[in-house]
Design a protein around this motif. Sequence first.
Motif, PDB file in Angstrom:
ATOM      1  N   GLY A  11       0.805  -1.136  -0.002  1.00  0.00           N
ATOM      2  CA  GLY A  11      -0.075   0.099   0.001  1.00  0.00           C
ATOM      3  C   GLY A  11       0.904   1.124   0.052  1.00  0.00           C
ATOM      4  N   THR A  12       0.122   2.285  -0.055  1.00  0.00           N
ATOM      5  CA  THR A  12       0.843   3.741   0.108  1.00  0.00           C
ATOM      6  C   THR A  12       0.535   4.578   1.145  1.00  0.00           C
ATOM      7  OG1 THR A  12      -0.603   4.457  -1.398  1.00  0.00           O
ATOM      8  CG2 THR A  12       1.368   3.723  -2.380  1.00  0.00           C
ATOM      9  N   TYR A  13       0.241   3.920   2.473  1.00  0.00           N
ATOM     10  CA  TYR A  13      -0.168   4.495   3.707  1.00  0.00           C
ATOM     11  C   TYR A  13       0.993   5.048   4.328  1.00  0.00           C
ATOM     12  CZ  TYR A  13      -4.040   1.523   2.103  1.00  0.00           C
ATOM     13  OH  TYR A  13      -4.667   0.731   1.371  1.00  0.00           O
ATOM     14  N   GLU A  14       0.660   5.907   5.146  1.00  0.00           N
ATOM     15  CA  GLU A  14       1.750   6.360   6.420  1.00  0.00           C
ATOM     16  C   GLU A  14       2.379   5.416   6.893  1.00  0.00           C
ATOM     17  OE1 GLU A  14       3.116   9.379   7.130  1.00  0.00           O
ATOM     18  OE2 GLU A  14       1.860  10.306   5.305  1.00  0.00           O
ATOM     19  N   TYR A  15       1.645   4.256   7.252  1.00  0.00           N
ATOM     20  CA  TYR A  15       2.472   3.164   7.806  1.00  0.00           C
ATOM     21  C   TYR A  15       3.352   2.275   7.015  1.00  0.00           C
ATOM     22  CZ  TYR A  15       2.629  -1.871   9.620  1.00  0.00           C
ATOM     23  OH  TYR A  15       2.999  -3.010  10.038  1.00  0.00           O
ATOM     24  N   SER A  16       2.904   2.292   5.603  1.00  0.00           N
ATOM     25  CA  SER A  16       3.890   1.833   4.431  1.00  0.00           C
ATOM     26  C   SER A  16       5.004   2.505   4.318  1.00  0.00           C
ATOM     27  CB  SER A  16       2.978   1.874   3.055  1.00  0.00           C
ATOM     28  OG  SER A  16       1.582   1.279   3.329  1.00  0.00           O
TER      29      SER A  16
ATOM     30  N   ALA B 198       6.391  -2.191  -7.433  1.00  0.00           N
ATOM     31  CA  ALA B 198       5.150  -1.772  -7.211  1.00  0.00           C
ATOM     32  C   ALA B 198       4.885  -0.522  -5.957  1.00  0.00           C
ATOM     33  CB  ALA B 198       4.228  -2.978  -6.472  1.00  0.00           C
ATOM     34  N   ASP B 199       4.307  -0.859  -4.902  1.00  0.00           N
ATOM     35  CA  ASP B 199       4.153   0.271  -4.274  1.00  0.00           C
ATOM     36  C   ASP B 199       5.310   1.001  -3.403  1.00  0.00           C
ATOM     37  OD1 ASP B 199       1.093   0.498  -4.475  1.00  0.00           O
ATOM     38  OD2 ASP B 199       0.916  -1.222  -2.653  1.00  0.00           O
ATOM     39  N   ALA B 200       6.360   0.125  -3.391  1.00  0.00           N
ATOM     40  CA  ALA B 200       7.850   0.791  -2.923  1.00  0.00           C
ATOM     41  C   ALA B 200       7.961   1.853  -3.901  1.00  0.00           C
ATOM     42  CB  ALA B 200       8.742  -0.432  -2.783  1.00  0.00           C
ATOM     43  N   LEU B 201       7.849   1.547  -5.213  1.00  0.00           N
ATOM     44  CA  LEU B 201       8.416   2.472  -6.247  1.00  0.00           C
ATOM     45  C   LEU B 201       7.134   3.749  -6.233  1.00  0.00           C
ATOM     46  CD1 LEU B 201       8.931   0.152  -9.202  1.00  0.00           C
ATOM     47  CD2 LEU B 201      10.585   1.148  -7.441  1.00  0.00           C
ATOM     48  N   ASN B 202       5.901   3.267  -6.106  1.00  0.00           N
ATOM     49  CA  ASN B 202       4.913   4.631  -5.925  1.00  0.00           C
ATOM     50  C   ASN B 202       5.206   5.362  -4.645  1.00  0.00           C
ATOM     51  OD1 ASN B 202       3.566   3.628  -8.318  1.00  0.00           O
ATOM     52  ND2 ASN B 202       2.457   2.212  -7.079  1.00  0.00           N
ATOM     53  N   LEU B 203       5.483   4.828  -3.657  1.00  0.00           N
ATOM     54  CA  LEU B 203       6.041   5.591  -2.477  1.00  0.00           C
ATOM     55  C   LEU B 203       7.301   6.426  -2.561  1.00  0.00           C
ATOM     56  CD1 LEU B 203       5.353   3.000   0.464  1.00  0.00           C
ATOM     57  CD2 LEU B 203       4.183   5.243   0.096  1.00  0.00           C
ATOM     58  N   ILE B 204       8.321   5.845  -3.502  1.00  0.00           N
ATOM     59  CA  ILE B 204       9.428   6.692  -3.810  1.00  0.00           C
ATOM     60  C   ILE B 204       8.988   7.962  -4.773  1.00  0.00           C
ATOM     61  CG2 ILE B 204      11.537   6.665  -5.037  1.00  0.00           C
ATOM     62  CD1 ILE B 204      11.917   3.779  -3.654  1.00  0.00           C
ATOM     63  N   SER B 205       8.104   7.726  -5.804  1.00  0.00           N
ATOM     64  CA  SER B 205       7.831   8.537  -6.427  1.00  0.00           C
ATOM     65  C   SER B 205       6.923   9.986  -5.850  1.00  0.00           C
ATOM     66  CB  SER B 205       6.911   8.079  -7.678  1.00  0.00           C
ATOM     67  OG  SER B 205       5.687   7.614  -7.167  1.00  0.00           O
ATOM     68  N   LYS B 206       6.408   9.574  -4.684  1.00  0.00           N
ATOM     69  CA  LYS B 206       5.767  10.671  -4.023  1.00  0.00           C
ATOM     70  C   LYS B 206       6.753  11.102  -2.800  1.00  0.00           C
ATOM     71  CE  LYS B 206       1.213   8.372  -4.812  1.00  0.00           C
ATOM     72  NZ  LYS B 206       0.020   7.671  -4.099  1.00  0.00           N
ATOM     73  N   ASN B 207       7.605  10.508  -2.590  1.00  0.00           N
ATOM     74  CA  ASN B 207       8.538  11.019  -1.431  1.00  0.00           C
ATOM     75  C   ASN B 207       9.732  10.936  -1.741  1.00  0.00           C
ATOM     76  OD1 ASN B 207       6.313  10.890   0.988  1.00  0.00           O
ATOM     77  ND2 ASN B 207       5.971   9.202  -0.200  1.00  0.00           N
ATOM     78  N   GLU B 208      10.298  11.983  -2.631  1.00  0.00           N
ATOM     79  CA  GLU B 208      11.706  12.164  -3.231  1.00  0.00           C
ATOM     80  C   GLU B 208      12.841  12.091  -2.223  1.00  0.00           C
ATOM     81  OE1 GLU B 208      11.967  14.728  -6.490  1.00  0.00           O
ATOM     82  OE2 GLU B 208      10.343  14.103  -7.438  1.00  0.00           O
ATOM     83  N   TYR B 209      12.558  12.325  -1.160  1.00  0.00           N
ATOM     84  CA  TYR B 209      13.479  12.277  -0.175  1.00  0.00           C
ATOM     85  C   TYR B 209      14.131  10.882   0.426  1.00  0.00           C
ATOM     86  CZ  TYR B 209      10.602  10.296   3.546  1.00  0.00           C
ATOM     87  OH  TYR B 209       9.764   9.474   4.167  1.00  0.00           O
ATOM     88  N   LEU B 210      13.323   9.972  -0.003  1.00  0.00           N
ATOM     89  CA  LEU B 210      13.823   8.500   0.077  1.00  0.00           C
ATOM     90  C   LEU B 210      14.831   8.025  -0.964  1.00  0.00           C
ATOM     91  CD1 LEU B 210      10.228   6.919   0.283  1.00  0.00           C
ATOM     92  CD2 LEU B 210      11.841   6.917   2.051  1.00  0.00           C
ATOM     93  N   TYR B 211      15.087   8.799  -2.016  1.00  0.00           N
ATOM     94  CA  TYR B 211      16.199   8.626  -2.813  1.00  0.00           C
ATOM     95  C   TYR B 211      17.536   8.585  -2.049  1.00  0.00           C
ATOM     96  CZ  TYR B 211      13.565   8.615  -7.425  1.00  0.00           C
ATOM     97  OH  TYR B 211      12.625   8.343  -8.193  1.00  0.00           O
TER      98      TYR B 211
END
Length: 198
Positions: free
Chosen positions: A24-29, A48-61
């Motif tokens: 999923g793409t929740y805060e918990y995820s 999948a959702d790991a990539l979607n989370l990264i695309s929305k939260n660029e600091y993860l790079y």
Amino acid sequence: NLDYEDFKEIIKTSSVILCGCGIGTYEYSLKLLEIILKNAASSLVLDADALNLISKNEYLYDYIPQDTIITPHLGEMARLTGYSISNIRDNKVDVAKEFAQKYKMIVLLKGYETVITDGNYTYINPTGNSSMANGGMGDTLLGIITSFAGQGMTNLMSAVCGAYIHGYIGENLSKDLYTVNASDVIAQIPFVMKEFVK
């Protein structure tokens, strides 16, 4: 309830980690993914959702380890890069290489003639066909890649060999089956590995 400290220790001692399928793409995820990225001391595969989370939260790079394998389809790659799907489809090799070089990752861009690159070496997978285009195939591919990485193969070769074997099985099965399901591919893995490893 997950004990985050225990979770960190599991991550630190794992030989390979696959993250993204169904989280999923929740805060918990997002918190789980951040812990994985910051604590992984081994091979890492993201989809999948790991990539979607990264695309929305660029600091993860900033936390993604070098040589991490990512396995986006065209839509996920569009979200990661900001390019249109049609642009990526028409320039798959260039887009994948550019992204791999920029973030020091291994990109496996799924689709017809899957592209696998670390930014320096690039492979075009010749195996697979449209009979495999159904649910669960991406997860099956991930399982093969993750298994290879966990057995000590380099991340780049895990992605290259995983894509090849996954498609090879599908092609062989499609000689007798109109539609090849993920369970069909999984059932054939030990037999094909016996064929390749002699």
